[in-house]
Enzyme design. Sequence first.
Site, PDB file in Angstrom:
ATOM      1  N   GLU A 275       0.831  -1.218   0.000  1.00  0.00           N
ATOM      2  CA  GLU A 275       0.000   0.000   0.000  1.00  0.00           C
ATOM      3  C   GLU A 275       0.861   1.261   0.000  1.00  0.00           C
ATOM      4  O   GLU A 275       0.774   2.077   0.919  1.00  0.00           O
ATOM      5  CB  GLU A 275      -0.877   0.029   1.261  1.00  0.00           C
ATOM      6  CG  GLU A 275      -1.797  -1.148   1.446  1.00  0.00           C
ATOM      7  CD  GLU A 275      -2.430  -1.176   2.841  1.00  0.00           C
ATOM      8  OE1 GLU A 275      -1.940  -0.479   3.757  1.00  0.00           O
ATOM      9  OE2 GLU A 275      -3.414  -1.908   3.006  1.00  0.00           O
ATOM     10  N   PRO A 276       1.705   1.439  -0.996  1.00  0.00           N
ATOM     11  CA  PRO A 276       2.523   2.663  -0.994  1.00  0.00           C
ATOM     12  C   PRO A 276       1.690   3.880  -1.363  1.00  0.00           C
ATOM     13  O   PRO A 276       0.823   3.809  -2.232  1.00  0.00           O
ATOM     14  CB  PRO A 276       3.577   2.383  -2.085  1.00  0.00           C
ATOM     15  CG  PRO A 276       2.923   1.406  -3.012  1.00  0.00           C
ATOM     16  CD  PRO A 276       1.943   0.604  -2.181  1.00  0.00           C
ATOM     17  N   GLY A 277       1.916   4.978  -0.685  1.00  0.00           N
ATOM     18  CA  GLY A 277       1.258   6.234  -1.020  1.00  0.00           C
ATOM     19  C   GLY A 277       2.301   7.281  -1.360  1.00  0.00           C
ATOM     20  O   GLY A 277       2.443   7.713  -2.501  1.00  0.00           O
ATOM     21  N   ARG A 278       3.082   7.647  -0.331  1.00  0.00           N
ATOM     22  CA  ARG A 278       4.063   8.723  -0.486  1.00  0.00           C
ATOM     23  C   ARG A 278       5.038   8.463  -1.635  1.00  0.00           C
ATOM     24  O   ARG A 278       5.338   9.372  -2.409  1.00  0.00           O
ATOM     25  CB  ARG A 278       4.859   8.870   0.826  1.00  0.00           C
ATOM     26  CG  ARG A 278       5.783  10.055   0.860  1.00  0.00           C
ATOM     27  CD  ARG A 278       6.676   9.991   2.107  1.00  0.00           C
ATOM     28  NE  ARG A 278       5.922   9.834   3.328  1.00  0.00           N
ATOM     29  CZ  ARG A 278       5.404  10.843   4.044  1.00  0.00           C
ATOM     30  NH1 ARG A 278       5.594  12.081   3.643  1.00  0.00           N
ATOM     31  NH2 ARG A 278       4.726  10.621   5.146  1.00  0.00           N
ATOM     32  N   ARG A 314       2.847  20.389   5.702  1.00  0.00           N
ATOM     33  CA  ARG A 314       3.865  19.455   6.189  1.00  0.00           C
ATOM     34  C   ARG A 314       4.988  20.117   6.998  1.00  0.00           C
ATOM     35  O   ARG A 314       5.364  19.586   8.044  1.00  0.00           O
ATOM     36  CB  ARG A 314       4.433  18.618   5.040  1.00  0.00           C
ATOM     37  CG  ARG A 314       3.356  17.757   4.344  1.00  0.00           C
ATOM     38  CD  ARG A 314       3.954  16.750   3.362  1.00  0.00           C
ATOM     39  NE  ARG A 314       4.750  15.778   4.065  1.00  0.00           N
ATOM     40  CZ  ARG A 314       6.059  15.790   4.128  1.00  0.00           C
ATOM     41  NH1 ARG A 314       6.749  16.677   3.467  1.00  0.00           N
ATOM     42  NH2 ARG A 314       6.684  14.878   4.830  1.00  0.00           N
ATOM     43  N   TYR A 318       4.914  18.511  10.610  1.00  0.00           N
ATOM     44  CA  TYR A 318       5.897  17.431  10.822  1.00  0.00           C
ATOM     45  C   TYR A 318       7.344  17.928  10.790  1.00  0.00           C
ATOM     46  O   TYR A 318       8.261  17.114  10.639  1.00  0.00           O
ATOM     47  CB  TYR A 318       5.784  16.370   9.723  1.00  0.00           C
ATOM     48  CG  TYR A 318       4.415  15.825   9.433  1.00  0.00           C
ATOM     49  CD1 TYR A 318       3.698  15.113  10.400  1.00  0.00           C
ATOM     50  CD2 TYR A 318       3.852  15.971   8.171  1.00  0.00           C
ATOM     51  CE1 TYR A 318       2.459  14.587  10.104  1.00  0.00           C
ATOM     52  CE2 TYR A 318       2.614  15.442   7.879  1.00  0.00           C
ATOM     53  CZ  TYR A 318       1.910  14.750   8.849  1.00  0.00           C
ATOM     54  OH  TYR A 318       0.689  14.229   8.540  1.00  0.00           O
ATOM     55  N   CYS A 346      -1.523  34.249   9.551  1.00  0.00           N
ATOM     56  CA  CYS A 346      -1.202  34.920  10.810  1.00  0.00           C
ATOM     57  C   CYS A 346      -0.802  33.951  11.913  1.00  0.00           C
ATOM     58  O   CYS A 346      -1.483  33.841  12.944  1.00  0.00           O
ATOM     59  CB  CYS A 346      -2.394  35.761  11.245  1.00  0.00           C
ATOM     60  SG  CYS A 346      -2.880  36.882   9.940  1.00  0.00           S
ATOM     61  N   GLU A 347       0.244  33.187  11.673  1.00  0.00           N
ATOM     62  CA  GLU A 347       0.825  32.309  12.687  1.00  0.00           C
ATOM     63  C   GLU A 347       2.306  32.215  12.388  1.00  0.00           C
ATOM     64  O   GLU A 347       2.687  32.069  11.224  1.00  0.00           O
ATOM     65  CB  GLU A 347       0.253  30.876  12.565  1.00  0.00           C
ATOM     66  CG  GLU A 347      -1.155  30.742  13.023  1.00  0.00           C
ATOM     67  CD  GLU A 347      -1.517  29.291  13.345  1.00  0.00           C
ATOM     68  OE1 GLU A 347      -0.606  28.478  13.603  1.00  0.00           O
ATOM     69  OE2 GLU A 347      -2.709  29.002  13.326  1.00  0.00           O
ATOM     70  N   TYR A 375       0.474  14.071   0.612  1.00  0.00           N
ATOM     71  CA  TYR A 375       0.101  14.747   1.854  1.00  0.00           C
ATOM     72  C   TYR A 375       0.246  16.272   1.703  1.00  0.00           C
ATOM     73  O   TYR A 375       0.608  16.970   2.647  1.00  0.00           O
ATOM     74  CB  TYR A 375       0.908  14.193   3.040  1.00  0.00           C
ATOM     75  CG  TYR A 375       0.804  12.680   3.125  1.00  0.00           C
ATOM     76  CD1 TYR A 375      -0.401  12.094   3.499  1.00  0.00           C
ATOM     77  CD2 TYR A 375       1.863  11.852   2.761  1.00  0.00           C
ATOM     78  CE1 TYR A 375      -0.530  10.712   3.525  1.00  0.00           C
ATOM     79  CE2 TYR A 375       1.746  10.465   2.789  1.00  0.00           C
ATOM     80  CZ  TYR A 375       0.538   9.903   3.171  1.00  0.00           C
ATOM     81  OH  TYR A 375       0.405   8.549   3.194  1.00  0.00           O
TER      82      TYR A 375
END
Length: 428
Positions: A275-278, A314, A318, A346-347, A375
């Site tokens: 099940e590869p995604g990235r 991301r 992360y 505004c962060e 992602y």
Amino acid sequence: MDHFLYRDGALYAEDVPVAEIAAAVGTPFYLYSTATLLRHFTLFDDALDGMEHLVCYAMKAASNQAILATLAGAGAGMDVVSGGEYRRAKAAGVPGDRIVFSGVGKTKEEIHLALTGGIRQFNVESEPEMEMISRVASGLGMTAPITVRVNPDVDAKTHAKIATGKSENKFGIPIARAREVYAQAAALPGLDVIGIDVHIGSQLTDLGPFELAYQKVAELTETLRADGHDIRRLDLGGGLGIPYTRSNEALPLPSDYGALIRRTVGDLGCEVEIEPGRLIAGNAGIMVSKVIYLKEGEGRDFMILDGAMNDLIRPAMYEAYHDIIPVREPDAGAEQAPYDIVGPVCESGDTFAKQRMMPPVAAGDLIAFRGAGAYGAVMSSEYNSRPLIPEVLVKGDQFAVIRPRPTFDEMINRDTIPEWVEGYSAAT
Ligand SMILES: *Cc1c(COP(=O)(O)O)cnc(C)c1O
């Protein structure tokens, strides 16, 4: 390897200049390469050549239907984690018997949806969920194919937010309790217990944890067979990491991963799913953004972009690293200077990179975030009332908008103000 390369001083996506797409769709936007998506899928498919197998793309990484249709057309199945993803896969033309359903909290409605629409298997994550699948399937007079996701208690050595295979994580059932749970499954009506599932985390940059986990799965296969279960399919999850910087190009390849699978579970006579995604989508996509301002700060300079954390979360979520490159190729030997590269939200968390060395860039220039295909768009939001940014797919010399940018009115008019809100008078 990907298909975003400089040619004649400009960044291209396959055979299309990125600047040409930016002129047509405006910035910021996501841009995917068909050739890269297919290349990555094929690397996995070839790595398992000769074994009965199915590569089920983990579509949560990038779930636009044009991407799903591209991969499904090449033979991919899909790994879905919600009823929404299941519907999206079906809408993109993926047949139910090539869809596996993962995730820790499948609802009764989602189970019903998948059983009636067709499903390859459910990867069961808990006993109550197993009982619910049994109940729904029995009620429909159907049999649900299931695997049980086991948690092998292996440290994936990745970012804590994307590690899933340690005993303290919420995923799967402890491998030590597997025999007991399989016995319960076999005793429940409406279930066909066909295999074992494992997924230990994401962005793994070392094969060691996979090896430990798959060895445990191989042992468990023998044990469960001895207990009388007909274990015939192993779902080995996803998680193979990608190079986000050019300096860590020496990551394990799908072919190394395939060899590991052969070595650990290849002799069991099981059909294998991965099940590869990235790894399929990550380096097949970039986010293109424009420099709004260069701002001189106290001891540091800021590069302020029109893209922000709501578009690509991301780095904020992360501490992820993305290569950031100008769309116009810098002159060889051009002097570099450090910038904090930020968005307009505004962060302070809306910071893509701190003190990143960049070649000369001016306000109005386009820049590209590499490795943004997985992602990225799927985790975007409208925070700060910034409309979701468009997605564009390139194939050779063609490109198409595969998700348009909503208008401000489309975004704003989703809200409704109840009549009883004080001070509100309905527009006449
Ligand atoms: C997220 C996820 C994947 C995909 O992980 P990648 O790191 O993107 O390859 C596969 N299987 C399951 C169950 C997942 O939750």
